[in-house]
Design a protein around this motif. Structure first.
Motif, PDB file in Angstrom:
ATOM      1  N   UNK A  30       0.837  -1.197   0.000  1.00 30.80           N
ATOM      2  CA  UNK A  30       0.000   0.000   0.000  1.00 30.80           C
ATOM      3  C   UNK A  30       0.874   1.249   0.000  1.00 30.80           C
ATOM      4  N   UNK A  31       0.241   2.390   0.045  1.00 26.75           N
ATOM      5  CA  UNK A  31       0.960   3.663  -0.043  1.00 26.75           C
ATOM      6  C   UNK A  31       1.989   3.802   1.080  1.00 26.75           C
ATOM      7  N   UNK A  32       1.594   3.473   2.300  1.00 28.17           N
ATOM      8  CA  UNK A  32       2.477   3.627   3.456  1.00 28.17           C
ATOM      9  C   UNK A  32       3.654   2.661   3.376  1.00 28.17           C
ATOM     10  N   UNK A  33       3.367   1.388   3.172  1.00 31.54           N
ATOM     11  CA  UNK A  33       4.433   0.376   3.137  1.00 31.54           C
ATOM     12  C   UNK A  33       5.407   0.630   1.995  1.00 31.54           C
ATOM     13  N   UNK A  34       4.903   1.074   0.851  1.00 30.10           N
ATOM     14  CA  UNK A  34       5.769   1.349  -0.297  1.00 30.10           C
ATOM     15  C   UNK A  34       6.777   2.442   0.038  1.00 30.10           C
ATOM     16  N   UNK A  35       6.296   3.487   0.677  1.00 30.96           N
ATOM     17  CA  UNK A  35       7.204   4.593   1.030  1.00 30.96           C
ATOM     18  C   UNK A  35       8.208   4.166   2.107  1.00 30.96           C
ATOM     19  N   UNK A 146       5.030 -10.898  -0.435  1.00 34.93           N
ATOM     20  CA  UNK A 146       3.782 -10.392  -1.017  1.00 34.93           C
ATOM     21  C   UNK A 146       2.609 -10.682  -0.081  1.00 34.93           C
ATOM     22  N   UNK A 147       2.596 -11.874   0.509  1.00 36.13           N
ATOM     23  CA  UNK A 147       1.515 -12.226   1.432  1.00 36.13           C
ATOM     24  C   UNK A 147       1.475 -11.305   2.640  1.00 36.13           C
ATOM     25  N   UNK A 148       2.652 -10.995   3.182  1.00 31.99           N
ATOM     26  CA  UNK A 148       2.723 -10.086   4.338  1.00 31.99           C
ATOM     27  C   UNK A 148       2.230  -8.698   3.950  1.00 31.99           C
ATOM     28  N   UNK A 149       2.660  -8.213   2.789  1.00 34.13           N
ATOM     29  CA  UNK A 149       2.255  -6.873   2.345  1.00 34.13           C
ATOM     30  C   UNK A 149       0.761  -6.806   2.056  1.00 34.13           C
ATOM     31  N   UNK A 150       0.206  -7.901   1.557  1.00 30.61           N
ATOM     32  CA  UNK A 150      -1.247  -7.928   1.318  1.00 30.61           C
ATOM     33  C   UNK A 150      -2.010  -7.860   2.645  1.00 30.61           C
ATOM     34  N   UNK A 151      -1.492  -8.550   3.656  1.00 30.79           N
ATOM     35  CA  UNK A 151      -2.146  -8.498   4.974  1.00 30.79           C
ATOM     36  C   UNK A 151      -2.076  -7.104   5.584  1.00 30.79           C
ATOM     37  N   UNK A 152      -1.007  -6.372   5.250  1.00 36.61           N
ATOM     38  CA  UNK A 152      -0.831  -5.017   5.784  1.00 36.61           C
ATOM     39  C   UNK A 152      -1.536  -3.957   4.945  1.00 36.61           C
ATOM     40  N   UNK A 153      -2.059  -4.343   3.800  1.00 38.11           N
ATOM     41  CA  UNK A 153      -2.637  -3.375   2.854  1.00 38.11           C
ATOM     42  C   UNK A 153      -3.804  -2.622   3.489  1.00 38.11           C
ATOM     43  N   UNK A 154      -3.784  -1.301   3.397  1.00 40.15           N
ATOM     44  CA  UNK A 154      -4.812  -0.491   4.075  1.00 40.15           C
ATOM     45  C   UNK A 154      -5.465   0.564   3.185  1.00 40.15           C
ATOM     46  N   UNK A 155      -5.006   0.715   1.951  1.00 41.86           N
ATOM     47  CA  UNK A 155      -5.541   1.796   1.115  1.00 41.86           C
ATOM     48  C   UNK A 155      -7.010   1.614   0.767  1.00 41.86           C
ATOM     49  N   UNK A 156      -7.501   0.382   0.809  1.00 39.26           N
ATOM     50  CA  UNK A 156      -8.899   0.134   0.459  1.00 39.26           C
ATOM     51  C   UNK A 156      -9.827   0.207   1.665  1.00 39.26           C
ATOM     52  N   UNK A 163      -1.120   9.001  13.604  1.00 38.58           N
ATOM     53  CA  UNK A 163       0.279   9.155  13.230  1.00 38.58           C
ATOM     54  C   UNK A 163       0.462  10.287  12.240  1.00 38.58           C
ATOM     55  N   UNK A 164       1.605  10.949  12.283  1.00 40.64           N
ATOM     56  CA  UNK A 164       1.827  12.116  11.436  1.00 40.64           C
ATOM     57  C   UNK A 164       1.914  11.737   9.957  1.00 40.64           C
ATOM     58  N   UNK A 165       2.557  10.626   9.625  1.00 45.71           N
ATOM     59  CA  UNK A 165       2.792  10.291   8.215  1.00 45.71           C
ATOM     60  C   UNK A 165       1.523   9.878   7.490  1.00 45.71           C
ATOM     61  N   UNK A 190       3.471   7.212  14.321  1.00 50.25           N
ATOM     62  CA  UNK A 190       3.864   6.803  12.971  1.00 50.25           C
ATOM     63  C   UNK A 190       4.981   5.770  13.011  1.00 50.25           C
ATOM     64  N   UNK A 191       5.950   5.977  13.913  1.00 51.97           N
ATOM     65  CA  UNK A 191       7.033   4.996  14.025  1.00 51.97           C
ATOM     66  C   UNK A 191       6.469   3.662  14.509  1.00 51.97           C
ATOM     67  N   UNK A 192       5.454   3.713  15.365  1.00 55.18           N
ATOM     68  CA  UNK A 192       4.775   2.490  15.806  1.00 55.18           C
ATOM     69  C   UNK A 192       4.263   1.692  14.605  1.00 55.18           C
ATOM     70  N   UNK A 193       3.677   2.395  13.634  1.00 50.84           N
ATOM     71  CA  UNK A 193       3.193   1.721  12.428  1.00 50.84           C
ATOM     72  C   UNK A 193       4.367   1.196  11.600  1.00 50.84           C
TER      73      UNK A 193
END
Length: 699
Positions: A30-35, A146-156, A163-165, A190-193
């Motif tokens: 998602x946007x956050x994880x990508x950055x 990919x599986x981990x990132x899909x579980x973390x996906x939040x844009x939808x 958090x600030x970010x 934000x660092x927590x995330x």
């Protein structure tokens, strides 16, 4: 730096850049994880820039190409590395939320890959071979990431964020604080995330060590950033570039008369004395400095990797959890930080949050909200019963339906609840969810809800064991009713002389009475004489023991149940009556059982005076147990949820754990004691009680 060693370090960095590039190209993050991944890439880019700067002679004809790349990095993504990656710092002299968000948003797919490709092209020119040997060429490792990132996906999904970010993130809306301490708190959220993301990735069981080490380095960086924002560093000079006042210093300026100043001012000293977190962080910072946020120029690659291999991710995570608990404790106990105590992300169901026009995600794509089909009633209860991935959404939908203005929607959900409560067996998680949802629905239309509860209590098809739980709901919502003779119904319960039924009826009558006499105008509320029928109910049971148990229940609910906190502020006669009567009957009980142990008497009286009613309940239940009574009324009332279970008063919370243990639910009691210590990491009573519990049960 030796030439061979420099090549090894550049190759390591390039391998990690290749892995990140391949992950980003999947567009699964998602946007956050990508950055976050792109920020970490800049940490390795910085190492490459330094190594090249130290090993490429100024006379070398390719030096100008390197300087062009360095200029591109310095003018663009270096701030992301310096202020959000290797360190997490404000871009200005004080906390600057918008400045941090700006740096975060300037990192995107195009400029990340462009810089990485420039580096690869230059490296190929230097060594004469193509940089193409991706280290994420194992399908199993790729699938895990990919599986981990899909579980973390939040844009939808729509979230309210703290958090600030995430302030201007995709499908996010959030809090903007004012003071420097609050802003530092939002940095920590934000660092927590970031830690959540990096730890999830670091815990993957990867085949390729390159992949495992990459995420291990990322995790170490994020945890050290959390520490350095929470606790002011003492190992560097205050003039150092890396120095910033931590949350431990900044929050002191927000302490008000409403807070426990003496306790809060020494909180972090107590924390360090108990857990030695700073000692651990200082001892292992060399790993962060040599093998994670930087690749040490004076160490060879073997030494760097050895340091990383020896570092225990689990141990660091445990230390991080202690720091997070302490951060949450401070936020929950400082009035002006209550807003920062809100979780980093809170899901909003059946909603989408619109972004500003033309806002794009990390990949340069505009977010398009999609209408999602909501759970129907059948799917809702199935999800609650199975406790599956839609469980939280199902609970949210259930609460909405029970408070809905739409009568058809409300009636449909009541019919479904009636059907479920008529089943011979209903899973505990489903039963507790239904009962709690019914109780929460009093915030909607309490009289309508009361009609539904009374109808279910009158329904012969509903299991008798479930009707006890419905009585618990009624006792918490009872109001004057024009359609039902509620007094007659409560009288019928009291006349049975059964302690649990009498307890619920008495509590319901108390709620109805104080609610009836409450004025909508605050200034008009005044103390009323204690209702005579309520007095009769309190003294209606068969013997001293049962009456004491009933009065203990009434006192505990009156003084600790949040439902009565406002009534208690002006209904002083009820307070005086309850305090007087329980004192009288406690002495009568001591006489009745012929108590000779003065120490037990003193303990019980002390807990009565301090209003730690659940601790008093615990001792009384033990006394009844020691007397080998076949009917322990104190345990009976506890098991029937007659007492209010709270976390706001730590001693009442400890009482919850002790009563749960006494009832034989050892694993549940352990969870309760551990959660109390988690909420109160520096409370000596909580820590001591947990230690004693573990010794009793050999843990």
């Amino acid at each position: 730096m030796r030439i061979n060693d420099s090549f090894s370090k550049v190759n390591l960095c390039c391998n990690e850049l290749l892995i990140i590039k391949e992950i980003l190209k999947t567009k699964e993050a998602d946007d956050f994880c990508s950055r976050i991944l792109a920020i970490y890439a800049m940490v390795r880019v910085d190492d490459i820039m330094k190594i090249w700067g130290n090993t490429i002679p100024k006379s070398d004809k390719i030096r100008s190409d390197y300087e062009n790349i360095l200029c591109s990095y310095n003018d663009g993504l270096r701030k992301g590395r310096d202020k959000l990656g290797a360190h997490f710092q404000s871009p200005s002299t004080s906390v600057d939320l918008f400045g941090s968000v700006k740096i975060f948003k300037e990192i995107d797919y195009a400029n990340t890959l462009c810089l990485i490709d420039q580096i690869f092209e230059f490296q190929e020119k230097r060594v004469g071979t193509e940089v193409k040997d991706t280290k994420l060429n194992n399908d199993e490792d790729r699938d895990k990431v990919v599986g981990i990132l899909r579980n973390l996906y939040s844009d939808d999904k729509a979230y309210i964020t703290n958090g600030v970010l995430d302030l201007f993130g995709i499908n996010k809306g959030g809090l903007i604080s004012c003071s420097e301490a609050q802003g530092k708190g939002q940095y920590l959220r934000s660092i927590e995330q970031m830690v959540k993301v990096s730890y999830a990735l670091a815990c993957g069981d990867y085949i390729d060590k390159f992949v495992a080490n990459l995420f291990k380095r990322l995790f170490v960086c994020t945890v050290y950033n959390f520490h350095d924002n929470l606790i002011t560093r003492t190992d560097i000079n205050t003039n150092a570039v890396q120095y910033e006042k931590g949350f431990d210093k900044l929050f002191l300026g927000l302490i008000t008369a409403k807070d426990n100043k003496a306790e809060l001012e020494t909180a972090f000293d107590k924390f360090e004395n108990l857990y030695h977190v700073d000692d651990f962080i200082k001892k292992n910072r060399i790993v962060r400095d040599h093998a994670c946020a930087h690749l040490d120029e004076k160490s060879d690659i073997v030494k760097i990797e050895t340091e990383l291999d020896r570092f225990d991710v689990k141990a660091l995570y445990e230390v991080y959890i202690k720091m997070l608990d302490m951060f949450n404790y401070i936020c929950n106990n400082v009035f002006l930080l209550k807003a920062i105590a809100i979780p980093n992300r809170t899901r909003i169901y059946d909603a989408q949050i619109e972004s500003f026009p033309n806002v794009e995600n990390y990949y340069g794509e505009k977010f398009v909200s999609e209408h999602k089909t909501t759970l129907n009633v059948k799917a809702m209860f199935r999800s609650i019963r199975r406790h599956d991935q839609w469980f939280d959404e199902a609970i949210d939908k259930l609460n909405q339906c029970l408070m809905s203005l739409n009568e058809a929607e409300y009636n449909e959900i009541i019919d479904a609840i009636t059907d479920r409560l008529s089943q011979a067996y209903i899973p505990e998680v489903e039963l507790s969810t239904i009962i709690n949802a019914l109780c929460n629905a009093k915030r909607g239309y309490p009289e309508r809800l009361q009609h539904s509860i009374l109808a279910m209590l009158d329904n012969k098809g509903i299991e008798k064991s479930n009707k006890i739980h419905l009585l618990w709901v009624l006792s918490s919502i009872c109001v004057e009713d024009k359609q039902y003779d509620i007094d007659h119904y409560l009288d019928s319960l009291v006349m049975k002389r059964i302690p649990v039924l009498t307890g619920y009826a008495t509590l319901a009558y108390l709620h109805k009475t104080v609610e009836k006499t409450r004025s909508c105008f605050v200034k008009r509320n005044r103390a009323h004489e204690v209702n005579e029928q309520f007095v009769n109910y309190c003294k209606s049971l068969n013997n001293v023991t049962e009456t004491l148990a009933l009065l203990l229940m009434m006192n505990q609910r009156w003084f600790h149940d949040t439902e009565y906190s406002y009534y208690r502020s002006y209904e002083t006669h009820y307070t005086e009556f309850l305090e007087r009567e329980i004192s009288i009957f406690l002495e009568k009980y001591f006489t009745y059982i012929k108590l000779t142990d003065d120490s037990v008497r003193e303990i019980c009286i002390k807990y009565l005076q301090t209003k730690h009613y659940l601790l008093l309940l615990y001792w009384l239940a033990i006394l009844e147990k020691e007397r080998r009574q076949s009917h322990n009324v104190f345990l009976e009332l506890w098991n029937s949820n007659c007492f209010y279970r709270t976390r706001f008063d730590i001693h009442e919370a400890l009482g919850v754990g002790l009563m749960t243990e006494l009832f034989g639910q050892i694993d549940v009691a352990r969870d309760i004691f551990e959660s109390i210590v988690k909420d109160n990491p520096i409370n000596e009573d909580a820590i001591k009680t947990l230690d004693q519990f573990n010794k009793r049960h050999e843990k």
